[in-house]
Design a protein around this motif. Structure first.
Motif, short mmCIF file in Angstrom:
data_model
loop_
_atom_site.label_atom_id
_atom_site.label_comp_id
_atom_site.label_asym_id
_atom_site.label_seq_id
_atom_site.Cartn_x
_atom_site.Cartn_y
_atom_site.Cartn_z
N LYS A 263 85.42 -9.15 12.92
CA LYS A 263 84.03 -9.09 13.35
C LYS A 263 83.80 -9.96 14.59
O LYS A 263 83.08 -9.58 15.52
CB LYS A 263 83.12 -9.55 12.20
CG LYS A 263 81.72 -8.96 12.25
CD LYS A 263 81.00 -9.20 10.94
CE LYS A 263 79.62 -8.52 10.99
NZ LYS A 263 78.87 -8.76 9.73
N LEU A 264 84.43 -11.13 14.61
CA LEU A 264 84.30 -12.01 15.76
C LEU A 264 84.94 -11.38 17.01
O LEU A 264 84.41 -11.49 18.12
CB LEU A 264 84.92 -13.37 15.47
CG LEU A 264 84.10 -14.32 14.60
CD1 LEU A 264 84.94 -15.51 14.15
CD2 LEU A 264 82.87 -14.81 15.36
N GLU A 265 86.08 -10.73 16.82
CA GLU A 265 86.76 -10.09 17.95
C GLU A 265 85.85 -9.05 18.62
O GLU A 265 85.87 -8.90 19.84
CB GLU A 265 88.06 -9.42 17.49
CG GLU A 265 89.19 -10.37 17.15
CD GLU A 265 89.87 -10.93 18.40
OE1 GLU A 265 89.46 -10.57 19.52
OE2 GLU A 265 90.81 -11.73 18.26
N SER A 266 85.06 -8.37 17.82
CA SER A 266 84.24 -7.29 18.37
C SER A 266 82.83 -7.74 18.77
O SER A 266 82.22 -7.14 19.66
CB SER A 266 84.13 -6.15 17.36
OG SER A 266 83.52 -6.59 16.15
N GLU A 267 82.32 -8.81 18.14
CA GLU A 267 80.91 -9.16 18.35
C GLU A 267 80.66 -10.53 18.99
O GLU A 267 79.54 -10.79 19.42
CB GLU A 267 80.15 -9.13 17.01
CG GLU A 267 80.12 -7.77 16.34
CD GLU A 267 79.35 -7.79 15.02
OE1 GLU A 267 78.65 -8.80 14.77
OE2 GLU A 267 79.48 -6.84 14.25
N PHE A 268 81.69 -11.38 19.07
CA PHE A 268 81.42 -12.76 19.49
C PHE A 268 80.78 -12.83 20.87
O PHE A 268 79.77 -13.52 21.07
CB PHE A 268 82.72 -13.57 19.47
CG PHE A 268 82.54 -15.00 19.90
CD1 PHE A 268 81.89 -15.92 19.10
CD2 PHE A 268 83.02 -15.43 21.15
CE1 PHE A 268 81.71 -17.23 19.51
CE2 PHE A 268 82.85 -16.74 21.56
CZ PHE A 268 82.19 -17.64 20.74
N TYR A 269 81.35 -12.13 21.83
CA TYR A 269 80.84 -12.23 23.20
C TYR A 269 79.55 -11.44 23.43
O TYR A 269 78.94 -11.55 24.49
CB TYR A 269 81.91 -11.77 24.20
CG TYR A 269 83.02 -12.80 24.41
CD1 TYR A 269 82.74 -14.06 24.95
CD2 TYR A 269 84.34 -12.52 24.06
CE1 TYR A 269 83.74 -15.00 25.13
CE2 TYR A 269 85.35 -13.45 24.25
CZ TYR A 269 85.04 -14.69 24.78
OH TYR A 269 86.04 -15.62 24.96
N THR A 270 79.13 -10.66 22.45
CA THR A 270 77.86 -9.95 22.59
C THR A 270 76.67 -10.87 22.36
O THR A 270 75.55 -10.57 22.79
CB THR A 270 77.78 -8.77 21.59
OG1 THR A 270 77.73 -9.29 20.26
CG2 THR A 270 78.98 -7.84 21.75
N PHE A 272 75.47 -11.48 19.41
CA PHE A 272 74.70 -11.03 18.25
C PHE A 272 75.33 -11.46 16.92
O PHE A 272 74.81 -11.14 15.86
CB PHE A 272 74.56 -9.50 18.26
CG PHE A 272 73.77 -8.99 19.44
CD1 PHE A 272 72.46 -9.40 19.63
CD2 PHE A 272 74.35 -8.13 20.36
CE1 PHE A 272 71.73 -8.94 20.72
CE2 PHE A 272 73.63 -7.67 21.45
CZ PHE A 272 72.32 -8.07 21.63
N PHE A 273 76.45 -12.16 16.98
CA PHE A 273 77.11 -12.54 15.73
C PHE A 273 76.26 -13.56 14.98
O PHE A 273 75.77 -14.54 15.57
CB PHE A 273 78.50 -13.10 15.99
CG PHE A 273 79.26 -13.41 14.73
CD1 PHE A 273 79.92 -12.41 14.05
CD2 PHE A 273 79.28 -14.71 14.21
CE1 PHE A 273 80.61 -12.70 12.87
CE2 PHE A 273 79.96 -14.99 13.04
CZ PHE A 273 80.62 -13.99 12.38
N GLN A 274 76.09 -13.36 13.68
CA GLN A 274 75.28 -14.25 12.84
C GLN A 274 76.19 -15.14 11.99
O GLN A 274 77.01 -14.66 11.21
CB GLN A 274 74.38 -13.42 11.91
CG GLN A 274 73.39 -12.54 12.65
CD GLN A 274 72.36 -13.36 13.42
OE1 GLN A 274 71.89 -14.40 12.94
NE2 GLN A 274 72.00 -12.89 14.60
#
Length: 554
Positions: A263-270, A272-274
Motif C-alpha cells: 500500500k505504501l509503494e502505491s500510495e505514499f507519494y500521493t 493520501f496514505f492514512q
C-alpha cells in the motif's frame, strides 16, 4: 563476497585516502604533498605501511615498482611526538571547559575525559608505552556507562553540520587515515569488503538505494537529508508506539506488514496514505524490513567489518574513538539516516518504564538488521554465534548511548582541514608579480598579527545580512565568546524593533582568502573565544545569519 586481496586492498585504501597518485606508473607526490604535510607521525606510518605492502605486491607481479616510501616521508618531523606528548599531559591536568555527553537514558556512575585535541592514534601510541592506565572493563548494565566529557579548547567544539560542505568533504579522507593509524597501533586488522553490486529492487520505497530515495524525495522537498518514508515510519512510531510494551521486539502480523508495504509503494507519494489505522507493531516490523532490504548495508559493505571489529578493542574510549571515525567516514546519506534511527531508538529507551525496552533490549533487536545483510557472507564460526551477536548489540548500544559524542568532529581533524586549506593556498605559483607582492603583504600583516598576539583587544566588523543594515563592530578581548556577540546582536535587533531569541541564530565565520582559499563556513560553538579564532584566521569574514534549521520561523 570476499575481502580484498593484498595489494588490491592497499590500492583501494590509498585511493579512498586521496593518495592514489602515489601508486601510478608515473607516481608523483605533487598532488598529495599538501595532504601528506598535515599527517601526524602515526598517520604517516599507516600510509607508509600500505605503500610498503603495495610495493611488495607489485614486485611479486613483476610490475614496475613504485618509489621507496622514504622518498615521500623523509621529511616527517620527529617534533610531532614531543608536541603531542606534552599536549596530552597538559590536557589531562588542565582545567579546560568541559562539554558533557551525559546520556538522557539513566544516571551514569562515573565520569571520563575524552580528548579530541590530539589524534586518537597518537594517544593510543602513548598508552601503549605505559604512560597512562587503560580501562578494559565492559559495561553490561546500562546504568554503569560512564559519563563522557570533552574538554573544550578555546576554539570551541565542532559538530557534524557545523563545517561547510567543501570542508566536510575533506573529513572522510582524514578520518580513514586516522582510523587506519589507530588500528595499526592497537594491532587490529582493518578489513574491508568489496563494494556490493546488487541489483536494486524495481520499487519506489523498499529495496531502493538511499541515494535514489533521496534524489526522488528532493524533487518534492529540496534539502531532504533523510528518506521521507523513513521519516514517516519513525514519526508514526513516535506518535503511537513509544509506550507500547515490547515495541520493536514484538512482531507484527506478517500478512499485514506485506499488505502495508504494498500500500505504501502505491500510495505514499500521493499524500493520501492514512497512518491512523496502522498497528504500531506492524510499523516497527516495516521499519526493520526497510533497513534490511536496503541494497547495501546502512553501515556500508566496505566498512561493516570495521564496525564489527570495534568489539575487539578492550578500552571503552578507544572503541568510541574508532566509532567516531567510522561515523565520519560514512557517506552523508548513510550517516544522516543512521542518526535519525539512533535518535528514535534513544527515545524508545527513555520510555523504558512503559514499553519495557531498555537499552540492551533495543540494541539486541536492532543489531541483526544493521550487521547482517543478504549480499554479504555470514560465515559465523561454530560456537561463536552468541559472542558475535552480543558484540554487535554492544556496538549498537554504544552508538545509541553516545551518539552526540560520535557526531562530533574531533578538533585535531578540524585543525588538519584548516592546515589543508592554508597549504592549498600556498601551492599555486605566483605567475603575476602584482599578486605575489599583494600576498607577501598579506602574510606580512599576518606575521605582525602573530607578534602582537598579546594585545588586549582587536576590532572586527561582523556582517549581518538581511537582518541589520549596518555591520556590527565588535571589540575582541581575551574573554569574549561567540555567545556574547549574539547577545549584543540580539540587543541591536530589539532596538530596531525585532523580537527574536538566541537559539534561532547561528554565529558563523567564513574561512575565506580572497585569492586562493576555497570559501567555506564554520558554524561556531557559542563557547568559542573569538580573539583566539581571530589569531588563527585574521583575514576571516565574520557573518551572523539565521540558523537554516529555523529559517521557516522568520
Amino acid at each position: 563476497m570476499s575481502c580484498l586481496l593484498e595489494g588490491e586492498a592497499e590500492a583501494e585504501w590509498l585511493q579512498d585516502a586521496g593518495l592514489s597518485d602515489l601508486i601510478g606508473d608515473c607516481a608523483e607526490e605533487n598532488g598529495n604533498i599538501v595532504l601528506l604535510s598535515t599527517l601526524t607521525k602515526t598517520q604517516a606510518a599507516a600510509v607508509q605501511r600500505r605503500l610498503d605492502t603495495y610495493t611488495r605486491s607489485r614486485r611479486k607481479k613483476n610490475k614496475q615498482p613504485v618509489r621507496d616510501v622514504r622518498d615521500i616521508f623523509g621529511v616527517v618531523g620527529s617534533g610531532v611526538c614531543y608536541f603531542i606528548y606534552c599536549s596530552l599531559q597538559r590536557s589531562l591536568t588542565s582545567d579546560s571547559r568541559i562539554a558533557y555527553f551525559a546520556s538522557p537514558l539513566r544516571g551514569s556512575v562515573r565520569e571520563e575525559l575524552f580528548n579530541t585535541e590530539i589524534a586518537y592514534s597518537e594517544q593510543a601510541a602513548i598508552l601503549l608505552k605505559g604512560s597512562f592506565p587503560r580501562d578494559s572493563r565492559r559495561f553490561k548494565d546500562d546504568i554503569c556507562f560512564p559519563k563522557i566529557k570533552i574538554p573544550k579548547g578555546r576554539l570551541g567544539m565542532t559538530r557534524i553540520g557545523d563545517l561547510s560542505q567543501q570542508d566536510m568533504k575533506k573529513i572522510p579522507t582524514l578520518a580513514l587515515i586516522e582510523l587506519t593509524a589507530l588500528c595499526d597501533v592497537l594491532g587490529l586488522e582493518l578489513k574491508r569488503n568489496k563494494a556490493l553490486k546488487r541489483k536494486a529492487a524495481e520499487h519506489k520505497l523498499f529495496g531502493v538505494p538511499l541515494g535514489t530515495l533521496l534524489e526522488n524525495d528532493q524533487k518534492l522537498l529540496p534539502n531532504t537529508r533523510v528518506p521521507l518514508i523513513l521519516q514517516a515510519l519513525l514519526s508514526c512510531l513516535e506518535k503511537k508506539g513509544l509506550d507500547t510494551e515490547g515495541i520493536l521486539r514484538v512482531s507484527g502480523s506478517q500478512s499485514r506488514i506485506k499488505s502495508l508495504e504494498r500500500k505504501l509503494e502505491s500510495e505514499f507519494y500521493t499524500g493520501f496514505f492514512q497512518w491512523d489505522n496502522v498497528h504500531q507493531n506492524d510499523v516497527s516490523g516495516l521499519l526493520k524490513r526497510f533497513i534490511r532490504e536496503l541494497p547495501a548495508p546502512l553501515l556500508t559493505a566496505e566498512y561493516l567489518p570495521a564496525f564489527a571489529a570495534v568489539q575487539n578493542i578492550p578500552d571503552l574510549k578507544q572503541r568510541l574513538q574508532a566509532l567516531n571515525l567510522l561515523i565520519l567516514i560514512l557517506p552523508e546519506p548513510n550517516r544522516n539516516t543512521l542518526k535519525a534511527l539512533l535518535e528514535f531508538l534513544r527515545l524508545v529507551v527513555t520510555r523504558e518504564r512503559k514499553n519495557k525496552m531498555n537499552l540492551w533490549n533495543v540494541s539486541t533487536v536492532i543489531a541483526p538488521n544493521l550487521f547482517m545483510h543478504k549480499g554479504l557472507p555470514n560465515k559465523i564460526p561454530e560456537g561463536k554465534e552468541k559472542q558475535l551477536a552480543e558484540g554487535a548489540a554492544d556496538i549498537v548500544r554504544m552508538m545509541i548511548h553516545y551518539q552526540d559524542l560520535l557526531w562530533t568532529v574531533p578538533s585535531f581533524l578540524v585543525a588538519q582541514v584548516r592546515k589543508l586549506n592554508e597549504s592549498s593556498s600556498r601551492k599555486y605559483q605566483f605567475y603575476d608579480k602584482r599578486i605575489k607582492n599583494l600576498l607577501r603583504k598579506i602574510h606580512s600583516d599576518k606575521e605582525k598579527t602573530e607578534k602582537n598576539h598579546g594585545e588586549p583587544s582587536k576590532v572586527v566588523k561582523v556582517q549581518t545580512p538581511l537582518l541589520l543594515k549596518d555591520s556590527l563592530e565588535v571589540h575582541l578581548t581575551n574573554g569574549i565568546k561567540a555567545a556574547d556577540v549574539l547577545r549584543q546582536f540580539q540587543k541591536n535587533l530589539c532596538q530596531n524593533g525585532w523580537n527574536i531569541k538566541d537559539r534561532f541564530l547561528a554565529f558563523q565565520t567564513s574561512f575565506k582568502n580572497v585569492f586562493f582559499f576555497l570559501t567555506g563556513e564554520h558554524c561556531l560553538d557559542p563557547d568559542t573565544y573569538l580573539l583566539d579564532l581571530y589569531h588563527v584566521n585574521p583575514h576571516a569574514e565574520w557573518i551572523i545569519r539565521p540558523n537554516p534549521s529555523f529559517s521557516r520561523m522568520f
